[in-house]
Write an enzyme that holds these catalytic residues in place. Structure first.
Site, PDB file in Angstrom:
ATOM      1  N   ARG A 201       0.764  -1.713   0.176  1.00 62.23           N
ATOM      2  CA  ARG A 201      -0.249   0.328   0.370  1.00 62.23           C
ATOM      3  C   ARG A 201       0.528   1.297  -0.082  1.00 62.23           C
ATOM      4  O   ARG A 201       1.819   1.340   0.223  1.00 62.23           O
ATOM      5  CB  ARG A 201      -0.866  -0.222   1.179  1.00 62.23           C
ATOM      6  CG  ARG A 201      -1.517  -0.742   1.402  1.00 62.23           C
ATOM      7  CD  ARG A 201      -2.037  -1.193   2.830  1.00 62.23           C
ATOM      8  NE  ARG A 201      -2.911  -2.748   3.109  1.00 62.23           N
ATOM      9  CZ  ARG A 201      -2.923  -4.070   3.254  1.00 62.23           C
ATOM     10  NH1 ARG A 201      -2.245  -4.349   2.735  1.00 62.23           N
ATOM     11  NH2 ARG A 201      -4.274  -4.824   2.990  1.00 62.23           N
ATOM     12  N   ASP A 268      -3.546   3.553   3.303  1.00 61.80           N
ATOM     13  CA  ASP A 268      -3.834   2.044   3.556  1.00 61.80           C
ATOM     14  C   ASP A 268      -4.392   1.690   2.544  1.00 61.80           C
ATOM     15  O   ASP A 268      -4.472   0.718   2.171  1.00 61.80           O
ATOM     16  CB  ASP A 268      -4.101   1.832   5.228  1.00 61.80           C
ATOM     17  CG  ASP A 268      -5.314   2.827   5.280  1.00 61.80           C
ATOM     18  OD1 ASP A 268      -5.847   3.604   4.663  1.00 61.80           O
ATOM     19  OD2 ASP A 268      -5.966   0.866   5.726  1.00 61.80           O
ATOM     20  N   ASN A 269      -5.858   1.886   1.479  1.00 64.04           N
ATOM     21  CA  ASN A 269      -6.340   1.660   0.475  1.00 64.04           C
ATOM     22  C   ASN A 269      -6.181   1.882  -0.787  1.00 64.04           C
ATOM     23  O   ASN A 269      -7.041   1.036  -1.574  1.00 64.04           O
ATOM     24  CB  ASN A 269      -8.360   1.895   1.223  1.00 64.04           C
ATOM     25  CG  ASN A 269      -8.320   1.246   2.314  1.00 64.04           C
ATOM     26  OD1 ASN A 269      -7.804   0.719   2.922  1.00 64.04           O
ATOM     27  ND2 ASN A 269      -9.575   1.861   2.961  1.00 64.04           N
TER      28      ASN A 269
END
EC number: 2.7.7.-
Length: 482
Positions: A201, A268-269
């Site tokens: 990520r 983080d996505n």
């Protein structure tokens, strides 16, 4: 033999060492009831030969697959709604395995990084709901069955609409009663396994930068470059950023063309290969609405439908900030500046693909994009988002069908005339696809009311028929659109 000869393990991320992940133990679940198995995805990495018992052993109890060292919880940080959180990491999931795509799956993919065609893409098996880890904080490390069902549906529909996405490989109900504050409790529990190109990520880089670890940033740059963007020269951090910018622009454009709202575009996505993953409060648009949000807690509309390009670009700037530990600011800024042009270029391509017509060049393609958006805007929910792409697939070839269909009265006026003129300029791309029976029926959508109805049947009477029927229709759509 538990795996096919096409299975090729390559646990590359595991080799980076303890600075990037922590060995963990999966939860011991009271039961393991297989609810969904993605045979096509399994075949793409040589796992289609597993028996049901072997499948449950590997994806319910997480006994390591051959050549795999055992699960690790990946370390990362992230901005959550633009507030930095240094306490993140895999809190209810882990990286279970990595393996190469089979040659047949490789040949079928049009999303391959240049240079990887001979060996096949490196693919990850990542989990959701597999138990607590050092990064669980106060969480229980579990996933509700409803959340798993929603992720399976979202990934299938996004793939059918041409969005680079993780695929749900497995969903197993685990027999625990979960307490949740945002849905009726106790909730049924499940563990999900997803298959995707990478789980590295933006937040993976952020953690290394947070601790001032230029050496870890350099390690990540080389790891990501070599495995996912091999056309980039060794040590070229700005070149790697430019490749990630392009991949992210493509993903964002295809979200928009699909009428999709991810809901939680935190750092983080988003990953380094430009794949959509981790589906929580997602939604598909019922009709054109720039301010449409998917998350009930997104009070400011930060991640609303039309703000997704802005959100992705902001996240890319955070990644660039991490790379300043190993590269000069000017070439990084130049790489970031490529996002806008790449996004517009990819948006034109995505709309042409969704409409099933060929490119005529930048000016004509832009006219069609503008005319399509104008028609969607004017039609609002009365027309919907998906029906336009269904009714006018392959352009002129669909005229009689669209103008005799249930939405014919909406296809009139100056805005529609401009759309039709721009569309008819473009020749159909593989018009034989229109012969598929799916185009003789209604559009295949995935709006929230249908998702809730599918879940209600499971929740009330353990009726998985509507869920399975929906997945069958989505797969038919994917095949029909080619």
């Amino acid at each position: 033999m538990p795996v096919s000869p096409d299975y090729r393990p390559e646990p590359a991320f595991f080799d980076l060492g303890p600075g990037f992940g922590d060995a963990v133990r999966p939860a011991a679940f009271p039961e393991t009831r297989l609810r969904f198995r993605n045979h096509r995805a399994a075949a793409s990495v040589g796992l289609d030969a597993l028996s049901e018992a072997e499948w449950i052993a590997h994806f319910g109890r997480f006994e390591p697959l051959p050549g795999q060292p055992g699960p690790i919880a990946m370390r990362y940080h992230g901005h959550q709604f633009r507030a930095y959180n240094p306490d993140l990491g895999d809190g209810r999931g882990f990286l279970a395995a990595q393996m190469r795509e089979t040659p047949r799956a490789q040949a079928a993919s049009d999303r391959v990084a240049s240079g990887s065609a001979q060996s096949g893409r490196l693919m990850d098996l990542g989990t959701k709901g597999s138990g607590t880890t050092p990064w669980s904080r106060a969480g229980d490390g579990r996933l509700t069955l409803k959340g798993g069902v929603r992720e399976v549906l979202a990934a299938a529909m996004l793939e059918a609409r041409g969005v680079p996405t993780s695929r749900a490989l497995s969903l197993i109900e685990t027999g625990e009663a979960l307490e949740r504050g945002d849905e009726p409790s106790p909730a049924r529990s499940a563990v999900l396994v997803r298959l995707q190109h990478s789980h590295v990520r933006f937040g993976t880089f952020q953690r290394a930068a947070f601790f001032g670890r230029a050496d870890q940033v350099e390690t990540l740059v080389e790891h990501v470059r070599a495995l996912y963007h091999p056309a980039v020269a060794p040590g070229d951090a700005p070149g790697l950023l430019a490749a990630i910018v392009d991949a992210s622009a493509r993903l964002t454009a295809r979200w928009i063309a699909a009428g999709f709202v991810h809901g939680v575009l935190n750092t983080d996505n988003l990953n380094v290969t430009g794949e959509s993953f981790d589906y929580g409060p997602w939604r598909f648009l019922p009709g054109y609405d720039p301010g449409f949000t998917a998350a009930y807690f997104d009070h400011s509309g930060l991640y609303a439908f039309a703000r997704q390009p802005e959100a992705v670009f902001w996240n890319l700037t955070q990644l660039a900030g991490c790379l300043k530990l190993v590269a000069e600011a000017e070439p990084l800024t130049e790489a970031l500046n490529g996002f806008g042009p790449a996004y517009i270029r990819e948006l034109r391509a995505a709309f042409l693909e969704r409409l099933g017509v060929k490119s005529l060049g930048e000016a004509s393609d832009q006219r069609l994009l503008d005319a399509t958006l104008a028609l969607l805007r004017e039609g609002d929910e009365a027309l919907g988002w998906e029906p336009v792409f269904h009714d006018w697939f392959t352009g002129f070839s669909s005229s009689a069908r669209a103008l005799a269909g249930p939405r014919a009265r909406l296809y009139q006026g100056e805005t529609f005339d401009a759309f039709r003129f721009a569309l008819f300029e473009h020749g159909p791309d593989r018009p034989e696809r229109l012969e598929h029976p799916v185009f003789a029926g209604p559009p295949e959508d995935l709006l929230i009311d249908e998702v809730e109805a599918i879940w209600a049947a499971i929740d009330a009477s353990d009726d998985w028929g509507p869920f399975e029927a929906k997945l069958d229709r989505i797969e038919t759509l994917r095949q029909a659109r080619g």
